[in-house]
Design a protein around this motif. Structure first.
Motif, PDB file in Angstrom:
ATOM      1  N   GLU A 189      39.927  33.506  45.562  1.00  0.00           N
ATOM      2  CA  GLU A 189      39.062  33.158  46.687  1.00  0.00           C
ATOM      3  C   GLU A 189      37.799  34.024  46.684  1.00  0.00           C
ATOM      4  N   ILE A 190      37.986  35.303  46.449  1.00  0.00           N
ATOM      5  CA  ILE A 190      36.858  36.236  46.451  1.00  0.00           C
ATOM      6  C   ILE A 190      35.910  35.944  45.290  1.00  0.00           C
ATOM      7  N   ALA A 191      36.480  35.721  44.108  1.00  0.00           N
ATOM      8  CA  ALA A 191      35.669  35.512  42.901  1.00  0.00           C
ATOM      9  C   ALA A 191      34.793  34.268  43.011  1.00  0.00           C
ATOM     10  N   LYS A 192      35.258  33.244  43.696  1.00  0.00           N
ATOM     11  CA  LYS A 192      34.497  32.008  43.823  1.00  0.00           C
ATOM     12  C   LYS A 192      33.165  32.227  44.535  1.00  0.00           C
ATOM     13  N   GLU A 193      33.114  33.197  45.448  1.00  0.00           N
ATOM     14  CA  GLU A 193      31.911  33.402  46.253  1.00  0.00           C
ATOM     15  C   GLU A 193      31.132  34.659  45.867  1.00  0.00           C
ATOM     16  N   CYS A 194      31.619  35.397  44.881  1.00  0.00           N
ATOM     17  CA  CYS A 194      30.955  36.655  44.488  1.00  0.00           C
ATOM     18  C   CYS A 194      30.623  36.596  43.003  1.00  0.00           C
ATOM     19  N   CYS A 195      29.425  36.169  42.676  1.00  0.00           N
ATOM     20  CA  CYS A 195      29.053  35.930  41.280  1.00  0.00           C
ATOM     21  C   CYS A 195      28.881  37.216  40.490  1.00  0.00           C
ATOM     22  N   ASP A 196      28.621  38.350  41.166  1.00  0.00           N
ATOM     23  CA  ASP A 196      28.437  39.624  40.461  1.00  0.00           C
ATOM     24  C   ASP A 196      29.742  40.394  40.305  1.00  0.00           C
ATOM     25  N   LEU A 197      30.850  39.705  40.490  1.00  0.00           N
ATOM     26  CA  LEU A 197      32.165  40.336  40.396  1.00  0.00           C
ATOM     27  C   LEU A 197      32.809  40.019  39.054  1.00  0.00           C
ATOM     28  N   ARG A 198      33.420  41.025  38.433  1.00  0.00           N
ATOM     29  CA  ARG A 198      34.199  40.856  37.211  1.00  0.00           C
ATOM     30  C   ARG A 198      35.597  41.409  37.452  1.00  0.00           C
ATOM     31  N   ILE A 199      36.613  40.708  36.949  1.00  0.00           N
ATOM     32  CA  ILE A 199      38.011  41.094  37.181  1.00  0.00           C
ATOM     33  C   ILE A 199      38.733  41.242  35.851  1.00  0.00           C
ATOM     34  N   LEU A 200      39.352  42.395  35.651  1.00  0.00           N
ATOM     35  CA  LEU A 200      40.161  42.651  34.461  1.00  0.00           C
ATOM     36  C   LEU A 200      41.623  42.764  34.880  1.00  0.00           C
ATOM     37  N   ILE A 201      42.481  41.988  34.233  1.00  0.00           N
ATOM     38  CA  ILE A 201      43.922  42.037  34.476  1.00  0.00           C
ATOM     39  C   ILE A 201      44.605  42.505  33.194  1.00  0.00           C
ATOM     40  N   SER A 202      45.474  43.494  33.312  1.00  0.00           N
ATOM     41  CA  SER A 202      46.199  44.019  32.158  1.00  0.00           C
ATOM     42  C   SER A 202      47.695  43.898  32.429  1.00  0.00           C
ATOM     43  N   CYS A 203      48.364  43.007  31.691  1.00  0.00           N
ATOM     44  CA  CYS A 203      49.795  42.794  31.937  1.00  0.00           C
ATOM     45  C   CYS A 203      50.397  41.923  30.845  1.00  0.00           C
ATOM     46  N   ARG A 204      51.712  41.802  30.880  1.00  0.00           N
ATOM     47  CA  ARG A 204      52.408  40.908  29.966  1.00  0.00           C
ATOM     48  C   ARG A 204      52.162  39.461  30.394  1.00  0.00           C
ATOM     49  N   PRO A 205      52.236  38.529  29.464  1.00  0.00           N
ATOM     50  CA  PRO A 205      51.986  37.117  29.798  1.00  0.00           C
ATOM     51  C   PRO A 205      53.199  36.434  30.434  1.00  0.00           C
ATOM     52  N   GLU A 206      53.574  36.884  31.629  1.00  0.00           N
ATOM     53  CA  GLU A 206      54.660  36.218  32.354  1.00  0.00           C
ATOM     54  C   GLU A 206      54.242  34.797  32.703  1.00  0.00           C
ATOM     55  N   GLY A 207      55.228  33.910  32.841  1.00  0.00           N
ATOM     56  CA  GLY A 207      54.935  32.490  33.047  1.00  0.00           C
ATOM     57  C   GLY A 207      54.046  32.202  34.239  1.00  0.00           C
ATOM     58  N   ASP A 208      54.353  32.800  35.388  1.00  0.00           N
ATOM     59  CA  ASP A 208      53.571  32.516  36.593  1.00  0.00           C
ATOM     60  C   ASP A 208      52.151  33.051  36.486  1.00  0.00           C
ATOM     61  N   ILE A 209      52.000  34.185  35.807  1.00  0.00           N
ATOM     62  CA  ILE A 209      50.668  34.756  35.622  1.00  0.00           C
ATOM     63  C   ILE A 209      49.866  33.904  34.638  1.00  0.00           C
ATOM     64  N   SER A 210      50.518  33.483  33.565  1.00  0.00           N
ATOM     65  CA  SER A 210      49.836  32.663  32.549  1.00  0.00           C
ATOM     66  C   SER A 210      49.302  31.372  33.147  1.00  0.00           C
ATOM     67  N   ARG A 211      50.090  30.752  34.023  1.00  0.00           N
ATOM     68  CA  ARG A 211      49.645  29.489  34.618  1.00  0.00           C
ATOM     69  C   ARG A 211      48.365  29.656  35.430  1.00  0.00           C
ATOM     70  N   ARG A 212      48.141  30.833  35.992  1.00  0.00           N
ATOM     71  CA  ARG A 212      46.948  31.059  36.805  1.00  0.00           C
ATOM     72  C   ARG A 212      45.761  31.565  35.996  1.00  0.00           C
ATOM     73  N   LEU A 213      46.038  32.282  34.915  1.00  0.00           N
ATOM     74  CA  LEU A 213      44.952  32.938  34.194  1.00  0.00           C
ATOM     75  C   LEU A 213      44.505  32.240  32.914  1.00  0.00           C
ATOM     76  N   GLU A 214      45.409  31.485  32.278  1.00  0.00           N
ATOM     77  CA  GLU A 214      45.080  31.000  30.935  1.00  0.00           C
ATOM     78  C   GLU A 214      43.855  30.105  30.883  1.00  0.00           C
ATOM     79  N   LYS A 215      43.529  29.398  31.975  1.00  0.00           N
ATOM     80  CA  LYS A 215      42.379  28.501  31.965  1.00  0.00           C
ATOM     81  C   LYS A 215      41.088  29.168  32.437  1.00  0.00           C
ATOM     82  N   LYS A 216      41.215  30.278  33.166  1.00  0.00           N
ATOM     83  CA  LYS A 216      40.006  30.909  33.716  1.00  0.00           C
ATOM     84  C   LYS A 216      39.672  32.249  33.082  1.00  0.00           C
TER      85      LYS A 216
END
Length: 317
Positions: A230-257
Motif C-alpha cells: 500500500e505504501i509503495a504504490k503512493e511513494c515513488c521515491d521508496l525502495r524496499i529490500l527483502i532478504s529471506c528464503r523463498p517460502e511459498g506465501d512470500i514468493s506469491r507476493r514478490l515474484e512478480k514485483k
C-alpha cells in the motif's frame, strides 16, 4: 500532515511578528543607530532561545511517547552482525547490476529487490551490509528479524520501529507523532501505516530493508507485505529490500514485483574470501612453522567448493 506540523511553526511565526512590531515601534520613534543595533541583537537572541526551548520541549515529549509505544529496536542486532562480518564479502552485491539499478531511484527498476537463498547462504550479513552501504548517503529504515523472536515480531511492531527510526532525525515527523492518537499508535496497524505513508509521500529518497521475513509468523508477514505494498504504490521515491528464503506465501507476493538475486548461486567468491580471512587469523594465532602453515592452507583450500553456497564456518545468533 500540514495540520500536524503547523502549530510548531505558528509559534515561531508569533515570535517573528512580535519582533516586527518592536521594529515598527523603533522606526516610528527617534532612535539612534545603537538602539537599532541592540534591538537587532535582541531579536536574534529571542529567536535562538525560542528555537532551543521548542526543540528541547519537543524532544522530551517525543522521548516520552517513544517510551510509551516502546518500538522494537534492531540497532543492537545490526551491531552484533556487523562486528562478526568479514569486510569485503558484500562487494559482489554492490557491483551487481540488479542491485545498482534498484539502488538508483531514477532508474526504471522494480521498487522491490529480493535477496533469496538457502539457510546459511549469508542473507542476513548481506542485508546488514546493504544497510550500512545505503546509510552513507540516504535514509534507511530497517528490520533484522530473529527467529528467536518469531512469536513477538508482528507487522505492527516492524512498522512502529520504522516510523520511529525515521522520526529520530526528522522534527516534522516528530510533530506528526506527537499530534497522533497514542492509543492508535500503539495498537492499530492501519493507523500506523497511514501515518508512515503520509510522511514518506513528502520525504526524500528512502530505503526500507527487512531481513528474516520468513522468520515471522506467516500471517504477520503477510500483513506486513500488504501494508508495504500500500505504501509503495503512493511513494515513488521508496525502495524496499527483502532478504529471506523463498517460502511459498512470500514468493506469491514478490515474484512478480521484485527483482530477485539468488545468493547461493553468486556467493562462491565471497565464501572463499571469508575462509581465507578466517584461516589467516587462525593460523597466525597458532604461530605455526612455515611448512605447517602451507599444509593447513592446503587442507582448507577445498572448503569453499564444498560449501555449496553456504558459509559453513559462520555462526548465527
Amino acid at each position: 500532515m500540514f495540520e500536524a506540523i503547523w502549530p510548531s511553526y505558528q509559534k515561531k511565526l508569533d515570535v517573528v511578528v512580535s519582533n516586527i512590531e518592536l521594529h515598527a515601534t523603533l522606526v516610528r520613534n527617534e532612535v539612534t543607530l545603537l538602539d537599532v543595533s541592540e534591538a537587532q541583537k535582541a531579536r536574534v537572541r529571542s529567536l535562538e532561545q525560542f528555537a532551543e526551548i521548542q526543540t528541547l520541549h519537543s524532544r522530551q515529549r517525543f522521548t516520552g511517547l517513544k517510551g510509551q509505544v516502546a518500538p522494537i529496536s534492531f540497532d543492537e542486532r545490526l551491531d552484533w552482525i556487523s562486528n562478526r562480518s568479514v569486510p569485503g564479502c558484500a562487494k559482489w552485491l554492490f557491483r551487481d547490476n540488479a542491485f545498482s539499478e534498484w539502488f538508483d531511484v531514477s532508474a526504471q527498476a522494480p521498487q522491490y529487490l529480493w535477496l533469496q537463498g538457502m539457510p546459511g547462504a549469508g542473507k542476513t550479513y548481506l542485508c546488514a551490509a546493504a544497510v550500512g552501504h545505503a546509510r552513507e548517503r540516504h535514509r534507511v529504515l530497517f528490520a533484522l528479524v530473529n527467529h528467536a523472536a518469531k512469536k513477538t515480531t508482528t507487522a505492527l511492531g516492524v512498522l512502529q520501529s520504522m516510523i520511529f527510526q525515521a522520526a529520530e532525525e526528522n522534527q516534522d515527523l516528530q510533530a506528526i507523532l506527537l499530534e497522533a492518537k497514542e492509543r492508535e499508535l500503539r495498537g492499530n496497524t492501519l493507523y500506523v501505516t497511514e501515518l508512515f505513508k503520509s510522511f514518506l509521500k513528502t520525504a526524500s529518497q528512502t530505503y526500507i530493508m527487512i531481513d528474516g521475513l520468513d522468520e515471522m509468523d506467516e500471517r504477520e508477514r503477510q500483513v506486513l507485505l500488504e501494508r508495504l505494498e500500500e505504501i509503495a504504490k503512493e511513494c515513488c521515491d521508496l525502495r524496499i529490500l527483502i532478504s529471506c528464503r523463498p517460502e511459498g506465501d512470500i514468493s506469491r507476493r514478490l515474484e512478480k514485483k521484485a527483482c530477485a538475486i539468488k545468493i547461493h548461486d553468486r556467493n562462491a567468491g565471497s565464501i572463499q574470501h571469508y575462509i581465507d580471512h578466517r584461516a589467516r587469523d587462525w593460523i597466525t594465532e597458532l604461530g605455526c612453522s612455515p611448512s605447517l602453515e602451507t599444509e593447513l592452507y592446503g587442507l582448507l583450500s577445498p572448503l569453499a567448493a564444498k560449501a555449496a553456497g553456504r558459509y559453513c564456518m559462520m555462526s548465527t545468533p
